[in-house]
Structures are given as structure tokens and as C-alpha cells.
Write an enzyme that holds these catalytic residues in place. Structure first.
Site, PDB file in Angstrom:
ATOM      1  N   SER A  92       7.163   2.979  -1.806  1.00  0.00           N
ATOM      2  CA  SER A  92       7.970   1.796  -1.525  1.00  0.00           C
ATOM      3  C   SER A  92       7.299   0.915  -0.468  1.00  0.00           C
ATOM      4  O   SER A  92       6.231   0.386  -0.688  1.00  0.00           O
ATOM      5  CB  SER A  92       9.383   2.215  -1.109  1.00  0.00           C
ATOM      6  OG  SER A  92      10.255   1.121  -1.083  1.00  0.00           O
ATOM      7  N   ASP A 235       8.567  -5.785  -1.093  1.00  0.00           N
ATOM      8  CA  ASP A 235       7.721  -4.692  -0.634  1.00  0.00           C
ATOM      9  C   ASP A 235       6.830  -4.245  -1.789  1.00  0.00           C
ATOM     10  O   ASP A 235       6.789  -4.873  -2.846  1.00  0.00           O
ATOM     11  CB  ASP A 235       8.561  -3.545  -0.083  1.00  0.00           C
ATOM     12  CG  ASP A 235       9.514  -2.955  -1.114  1.00  0.00           C
ATOM     13  OD1 ASP A 235       9.751  -3.597  -2.162  1.00  0.00           O
ATOM     14  OD2 ASP A 235      10.032  -1.849  -0.883  1.00  0.00           O
ATOM     15  N   ASP A 237       6.854  -1.922  -4.045  1.00  0.00           N
ATOM     16  CA  ASP A 237       7.387  -1.572  -5.367  1.00  0.00           C
ATOM     17  C   ASP A 237       8.528  -2.484  -5.794  1.00  0.00           C
ATOM     18  O   ASP A 237       9.155  -2.245  -6.831  1.00  0.00           O
ATOM     19  CB  ASP A 237       7.836  -0.117  -5.401  1.00  0.00           C
ATOM     20  CG  ASP A 237       9.067   0.161  -4.549  1.00  0.00           C
ATOM     21  OD1 ASP A 237       9.266  -0.544  -3.534  1.00  0.00           O
ATOM     22  OD2 ASP A 237       9.829   1.083  -4.886  1.00  0.00           O
ATOM     23  N   ASP A 239      11.548  -2.961  -4.886  1.00  0.00           N
ATOM     24  CA  ASP A 239      12.973  -2.628  -4.867  1.00  0.00           C
ATOM     25  C   ASP A 239      13.672  -3.395  -3.742  1.00  0.00           C
ATOM     26  O   ASP A 239      14.880  -3.604  -3.776  1.00  0.00           O
ATOM     27  CB  ASP A 239      13.220  -1.118  -4.757  1.00  0.00           C
ATOM     28  CG  ASP A 239      12.715  -0.497  -3.463  1.00  0.00           C
ATOM     29  OD1 ASP A 239      11.873  -1.119  -2.772  1.00  0.00           O
ATOM     30  OD2 ASP A 239      13.134   0.641  -3.154  1.00  0.00           O
TER      31      ASP A 239
END
Length: 446
Positions: A92, A235, A237, A239
């Protein structure tokens, strides 16, 4: 083994190919017959993804590989492919040397604590059920298993669920991550899109992966120097999503949460937020006859609460936003589209933010090797001194003036203190009372 957001840590230390292999084995042993697998752009991703897939197939599960995609894209693909579970190889917002594994249910929601513990127990005991030579699972590409690739499906879902009716100019800072679906969806909706750090690179050369104000200074400067109506930042990834107003100001997470919550909630609704959320959100909801419901810190807890009846929205000030009627996972691209539509309808993100009150907040940490014991003692002392005390995650005490939270750090030998009120004197008083409880607890422990 599992934290609030799956397995995460330095590659070669906390996270290894052996661990990924065993998690794959454990998932299949636990009954998953088809598992969607995706990853972010980190250099260690291919190794870990291959190991995970080997563990799955070794114990009889099929792996549907969606490749390098955003975490919410992979989570959505689990339900779309009728899979039993999903795994994203990602750390992440963590720095490049880290990686991890985040597990998703058949509905596309993060594994609950009980199921994570079950997987961890199988790994710890090595009680894997290996398949015979004629029952080994297969690896399939996502396009061969479905009616199209995962990213196109995610983009289509965004355009169908969010109506952007005005011509909006948006700067999208992807942070060298995998959130390209945001730029694609906004462009398809007719927005003027300028991207920053759009080249996928798991070393994150453009800026650190976490979308904080300090890390997004360049994006703020670009928004301020152009005719952009807003900026959105992800960020690694995607999410998470944070925002920049048209003046180039980074929007605080609590302010963004208040705007989303007020926009989504109707009278009688509840909004799920972690215990360290600002009073700003509760006050914004009270203005529309809605209320907050508190959870432990961590987007998995927020998502679980958001799935309950009467909860219209869930969010964390760190940038995780959940619309339970659209998808059960934190979806940064969806948040970017919703915010763009809101700015188009209201005209100015800066005006929306400036309309919110600012409350003084105090934060500090106390270093100690006895954080759990001290927090437990603070709980007993606070219960004697305050009428409204919650121990949902740490100790949160509320008064008419404000609140404070005393909580053990999940990763460091620290006890963290947060205090907030509607005026400076009350915030200082609550902070000092919380600090006094910690001092007394430490003295009792010694």
C-alpha cells in the site's frame, strides 16, 4: 502475522517468498477453490505473486491472475469472477523496500479478523492439505476467465455509478503507483486530466508512496499554478485518495471525511469512522441529523461497520473511503470520481473546505516499553474520572467540550495521545488530563 491491513513489512525479513507460498497453501486448505491474484508495481511483486500462486495451486485452488492493478480493482474482480477469495501483493502506502499480502472475501471486502487468524493458524501449524497430481490447481489470466480485463471493468463501474456533468480540470498524481484507472475514468467522463508521476515504478522515484501534505508539495504547486479545479493523489496501490483544492492547498483528511460524510448521509443515517476522527465529522453529520459510529483504527474495521444496515458511508482520515452501496473495499479511484462530481456541482473545493470549522487538536507520544500495561491502567483511571469512556481501541474519553484518545502504537514502543476540543483552552485542558492519566499509570506500573 496479520495487522489491520494484512501482512506487511520489509521484503526478505517479515515478508518472504516462503510466507507467500504458505499463505497460498493456507487459503486453499481453508476451502478457497478460486482465488484472484493481483499486485502493485513493487520490484518484489512478481516473486511474491509467483510464490503465492504456487501455494494456491499446490493445494488444489485455481489462481486467476489480474496482473499489476490497483487494490480496489483487484478486490472488485473477486466478486466479478465469482471467486472465493482474492489476494493483492502490496504494501500500500509503505516505502519501496516493503511488500505484503492483503486478503479479500468473495464479496470484495477485506478479510475479517477471525478469518485472518484462521489463515495464520494454518500457516503456523503447517497443516496444509496438498492436492494429488490429478487435482493440482491451474493459473489463468483474468481476461481468459472473464468478459474483459479488470481495469476496464473498474473504469466502467466508476462511470456508471458517478455522474460528472460539468467540465472539470483535474490534476491526478499517481505517485508512480497503479491507479491509472482514475485518470482513465475521469478522462472518459469528459474531464481535462493532467497526470503526475504516472509511470509505474515500485521504487516510487517521484515522491514517497504515502499521500501526505509533505509528500505532495509538487502536486500542490502544479494545481496552484494551473487552472485546475482540484487535484487528487493516490498511494502506491490506489486504495487511498487525498485531495488538493484549486488554490493548491492539501485538504486535511478529517475535512475531506466531513465533506464526504455530509454529502452521503441522510437524516437517521450513520457514518463509520475510527476513534481518532475529528469532532468536525460528528458536527458536520449532526447538521444533517446523522451521526457517527466509531470503530477501531484500520480500514478493515471501518469496512466491516459500513456493511451494517443504516451505515451510508465509511472513511478514515488517512484516505480510505468506502461507499457500501457501490463496493465494500476502500476505493481511491471511486473517491476521486465522487469528489470531482461534488466539486462540479458545488463549484469550489476551497469554498467547501473553508466552510468547515477548524478545531484545535493536540498530539504527542510517550515512549515506553510497557505500553500495553500503561494503557490498561489508564483505562481504569479514566473510568473513575470520566462519565463517557470507550475502550474500543485504546481509551477515548468524551466531554461536552471535546475528547481525548490514549492508544498504544501498533508498531512502536509508544503510547499516543490525541486531544481535541472546540476551543484552545479546552483542547489544552483535555490533553493535560490525558497526559496526567498516563503519568499516574506509569507511576503505578513502576
Amino acid at each position: 502475522m496479520f495487522g489491520t491491513s494484512g501482512v506487511r513489512g520489509p521484503v526478505g525479513e517479515a515478508v518472504t517468498a516462503g510466507l507467500a507460498l504458505d499463505v497460498g497453501r493456507a487459503l486453499a486448505t481453508d476451502g478457497a477453490e478460486t482465488v484472484v491474484v493481483g499486485r502493485d508495481a513493487r520490484d518484489s511483486g512478481p516473486m511474491l505473486s509467483r510464490a503465492l500462486t504456487a501455494g494456491l495451486t499446490e493445494c488444489g485452488a485455481d489462481a486467476v491472475d489480474v496482473g499489476v492493478e490497483a487494490t480496489p480493482t483487484v478486490a472488485r474482480a473477486v466478486a466479478r469472477t465469482d471467486a472465493d477469495a482474492g489476494v493483492v501483493v502490496t504494501a500500500s502506502h509503505n516505502p519501496a523496500p516493503d511488500n505484503g499480502l492483503k486478503l479479500w472475501t468473495a464479496s470484495g471486502r477485506a478479510f475479517e479478523e477471525e478469518r485472518n487468524e484462521r489463515i495464520a493458524a494454518i500457516v503456523a501449524s503447517e497443516s496444509f492439505e496438498f492436492a494429488g497430481h490429478d487435482a493440482i490447481g491451474k493459473r489463468r489470466d483474468a481476461e481468459a476467465a472473464t468478459d474483459g480485463d479488470a481495469r476496464r471493468s473498474h473504469e466502467r463501474a466508476l462511470r456508471e455509478s458517478v455522474a460528472i456533468t460539468e467540465e472539470i480540470s483535474v490534476v491526478v498524481d499517481l505517485g508512480n503507483g497503479v491507479g491509472r484507472v482514475t485518470a482513465d475514468a475521469l478522462h472518459a467522463a469528459g474531464c481535462d486530466v493532467e497526470t503526475l508521476n504516472a509511470q509505474r515504478d515500485g521504487r516510487f522515484p517521484g515522491r514517497p508512496s504515502e499521500p501526505t501534505a509533505a509528500n505532495c508539495e509538487t502536486a500542490c504547486e502544479v494545481v496552484a499554478a494551473t487552472d485546475a479545479d482540484l487535484g487528487v493523489v493516490h498511494d502506491g496501490d490506489a486504495d487511498r485518495m487525498m485531495a488538493i483544492d484549486e488554490r493548491g492547498r492539501f485538504v486535511a483528511g478529517d475535512a475531506l471525511l466531513a465533506l464526504f460524510a455530509r454529502h452521503e448521509a441522510e437524516p437517521g443515517d450513520r457514518v463509520a469512522v475510527p476513534v481518532d476522527t475529528s469532532l468536525l465529522v460528528a458536527d458536520a453529520l449532526a447538521a444533517v441529523d446523522a451521526a457517527v459510529t466509531y470503530t477501531p483504527v484500520g480500514d478493515a474495521y471501518v469496512a466491516a461497520e459500513a456493511a451494517k444496515p443504516g451505515v451510508a458511508f465509511g472513511g478514515e482520515p488517512s484516505g480510505a473511503w468506502i461507499w457500501p452501496d457501490r463496493t465494500p473495499c476502500p476505493d481511491g479511484p471511486l473517491a476521486a470520481c465522487v469528489l470531482t462530481a461534488l466539486v462540479g456541482a458545488e463549484g469550489s473545493l476551497a469554498a467547501l473546505v473553508d466552510d468547515l470549522p477548524e478545531y484545535p487538536i493536540r498530539r504527542d507520544s510517550v515512549r515506553t516499553d510497557s505500553k500495553r500495561a500503561i494503557v490498561n491502567r489508564v483505562a481504569a483511571l479514566a473510568d473513575e474520572a470520566f462519565d463517557d469512556v470507550s475502550t474500543l481501541d485504546g481509551i477515548r474519553a468524551e466531554t461536552d467540550a471535546g475528547w481525548f484518545l490514549v492508544r498504544a502504537s501498533g508498531t512502536e514502543p509508544l503510547v499516543r495521545i490525541t486531544a481535541e476540543a472546540r476551543d484552545e483552552d479546552d483542547a489544552t485542558d483535555l490533553f493535560e488530563r490525558a497526559r496526567d492519566l498516563i503519568d499516574r499509570a506509569a507511576a503505578d506500573h513502576d
